[in-house]
Design a protein around this motif. Sequence first.
Motif, PDB file in Angstrom:
ATOM      1  N   ALA A  94       0.833  -1.207   0.000  1.00 18.46           N
ATOM      2  CA  ALA A  94       0.000   0.000   0.000  1.00 18.46           C
ATOM      3  C   ALA A  94       0.866   1.254   0.000  1.00 18.46           C
ATOM      4  O   ALA A  94       0.661   2.179   0.783  1.00 18.46           O
ATOM      5  CB  ALA A  94      -0.964  -0.008   1.184  1.00 18.46           C
ATOM      6  N   VAL A  95       1.847   1.277  -0.901  1.00 15.20           N
ATOM      7  CA  VAL A  95       2.756   2.422  -1.017  1.00 15.20           C
ATOM      8  C   VAL A  95       2.611   3.059  -2.397  1.00 15.20           C
ATOM      9  O   VAL A  95       2.139   2.432  -3.348  1.00 15.20           O
ATOM     10  CB  VAL A  95       4.220   1.999  -0.794  1.00 15.20           C
ATOM     11  CG1 VAL A  95       4.428   1.497   0.617  1.00 15.20           C
ATOM     12  CG2 VAL A  95       4.648   0.940  -1.813  1.00 15.20           C
ATOM     13  N   SER A  96       3.021   4.304  -2.501  1.00 14.25           N
ATOM     14  CA  SER A  96       3.023   4.995  -3.796  1.00 14.25           C
ATOM     15  C   SER A  96       3.877   6.242  -3.686  1.00 14.25           C
ATOM     16  O   SER A  96       4.231   6.680  -2.589  1.00 14.25           O
ATOM     17  CB  SER A  96       1.601   5.388  -4.211  1.00 14.25           C
ATOM     18  OG  SER A  96       1.161   6.497  -3.454  1.00 14.25           O
ATOM     19  N   GLY A 111      11.715 -10.896   5.802  1.00 20.09           N
ATOM     20  CA  GLY A 111      10.789 -11.830   6.420  1.00 20.09           C
ATOM     21  C   GLY A 111       9.530 -11.175   6.925  1.00 20.09           C
ATOM     22  O   GLY A 111       8.858 -11.695   7.814  1.00 20.09           O
ATOM     23  N   LYS A 112       9.173 -10.017   6.347  1.00 19.82           N
ATOM     24  CA  LYS A 112       8.015  -9.263   6.817  1.00 19.82           C
ATOM     25  C   LYS A 112       7.418  -8.449   5.678  1.00 19.82           C
ATOM     26  O   LYS A 112       8.140  -7.993   4.794  1.00 19.82           O
ATOM     27  CB  LYS A 112       8.434  -8.332   7.958  1.00 19.82           C
ATOM     28  CG  LYS A 112       7.287  -7.539   8.566  1.00 19.82           C
ATOM     29  CD  LYS A 112       7.754  -6.709   9.754  1.00 19.82           C
ATOM     30  CE  LYS A 112       6.594  -5.934  10.362  1.00 19.82           C
ATOM     31  NZ  LYS A 112       7.007  -5.130  11.535  1.00 19.82           N
ATOM     32  N   VAL A 113       6.088  -8.297   5.710  1.00 27.68           N
ATOM     33  CA  VAL A 113       5.408  -7.357   4.824  1.00 27.68           C
ATOM     34  C   VAL A 113       5.124  -6.109   5.641  1.00 27.68           C
ATOM     35  O   VAL A 113       4.322  -6.125   6.572  1.00 27.68           O
ATOM     36  CB  VAL A 113       4.102  -7.943   4.259  1.00 27.68           C
ATOM     37  CG1 VAL A 113       3.433  -6.926   3.336  1.00 27.68           C
ATOM     38  CG2 VAL A 113       4.372  -9.247   3.503  1.00 27.68           C
ATOM     39  N   TYR A 114       5.797  -5.020   5.319  1.00 25.94           N
ATOM     40  CA  TYR A 114       5.644  -3.766   6.039  1.00 25.94           C
ATOM     41  C   TYR A 114       4.439  -2.989   5.507  1.00 25.94           C
ATOM     42  O   TYR A 114       4.011  -3.161   4.373  1.00 25.94           O
ATOM     43  CB  TYR A 114       6.898  -2.906   5.877  1.00 25.94           C
ATOM     44  CG  TYR A 114       8.124  -3.458   6.568  1.00 25.94           C
ATOM     45  CD1 TYR A 114       8.400  -3.122   7.890  1.00 25.94           C
ATOM     46  CD2 TYR A 114       9.008  -4.310   5.903  1.00 25.94           C
ATOM     47  CE1 TYR A 114       9.535  -3.623   8.527  1.00 25.94           C
ATOM     48  CE2 TYR A 114      10.140  -4.808   6.532  1.00 25.94           C
ATOM     49  CZ  TYR A 114      10.393  -4.465   7.846  1.00 25.94           C
ATOM     50  OH  TYR A 114      11.508  -4.961   8.475  1.00 25.94           O
ATOM     51  N   GLY A 115       3.932  -2.104   6.359  1.00 22.89           N
ATOM     52  CA  GLY A 115       2.876  -1.195   5.928  1.00 22.89           C
ATOM     53  C   GLY A 115       1.549  -1.464   6.600  1.00 22.89           C
ATOM     54  O   GLY A 115       1.322  -2.533   7.175  1.00 22.89           O
TER      55      GLY A 115
END
Length: 395
Positions: A105-107, A332-336
Amino acid sequence: MAVSLSRRGFMALGCSAAASPLLTPVTLAAAPWDQRLVVIILRGAMDGVDVVQPYGDRALAAARPTLLTGEAGGAIDLDGFYALHPALADLMPMWRAGELGFAHAVSTPYRDKRSHFDGQDLLEAGTGFEEGTHTIRDGWLNRLLQVTPDLAAETAYSVGQGEMLILSGQAQAASWVPDTNLALSPQTRDLMRLVAASDPLFADALGDAVQIVESLEEEEDTAMMAGGKRAPGHQKLAQFTASRLRGATRIAAFSLGGWDTHNRQIGRIKPPLQALSDVLLTLKAELGPIWGQTAVVAMTEFGRTARENGSGGTDHGTGGAMVMAGGALRGGKVYGDWPGLGERDLYKGRDLMPTADVRAYAASTMRGMFGLPRDVLEQVVFPGLDMGGVPDLTL
């Protein structure tokens, strides 16, 4: 200031192959750090919702009934909420080792026009966006170099005129483009050395160029003698980049295309995903122990629509995903913060809502890798950026 010298240019100055999709520029720079940074521009707007699938969101299956996400599409569970597209399955050992991560969910600040050209320019410039007023003069990696003391240019070479904006600017950098169809004969090399004899600067550059060409040709010949096959273009990019990073180069940037999946996305997204996987695996293998000092960030100009369209694809959108790899990263992680795919959660009722600026994740990586102060990152490298809320991404 970019330093470019082409292998074709040695024989026919002025020839341009910029329009060829087979020619992808690699841009490099030497800097006074042990850490290495590789930036990959994913041209064409990668569908982050397909690559890192939020299969724990109940709205996903309804939004994409034929794209076969999650378990139905063979995706690989990451953390119980997100799953990885099966075309990236070979990267799972990296994920388990903490060497692969994502920001979702970045832009960039770019909104609504959804033009590849403007979107890519803003991504590489690293600036904010005001309707009709943006002026792009240099790229954010070049501005990083401008605030770095004791900088030296790394000699590399470009075929055609495919210079990347991300490293364009006042600071010295160099570029090179692999082209499997070009070769310098021994006679041509001798002639070029003779012509350059009266120009020490050009002579030094030519000597380095020929050395690079010869080393690459030797590597290819060795592979062929051992029964191997010539590497495809994207792997040659990674191999060449790794060869420079094993030396004086500390920063490299190149692009991978093929992400514009307006129709038949199930099939069309697999080749670019495979190329991205190959590139990351090649970088790790070729860098050896240096991989532990390396961060790779792969960024795209914008995401794609939350819902699939009538031709089994997705159209230009807003929020997307960023891919990160390397032994220097906290993977090892999905950030956001996931905004959701419900009707009221979407940006203008159609796109994934951005909850973070992709530039902030790149800035966090550089702060951890190179020790740059936050105010320099927010005011010089990425003017107008607020890094608040983005965690440290490096070890």
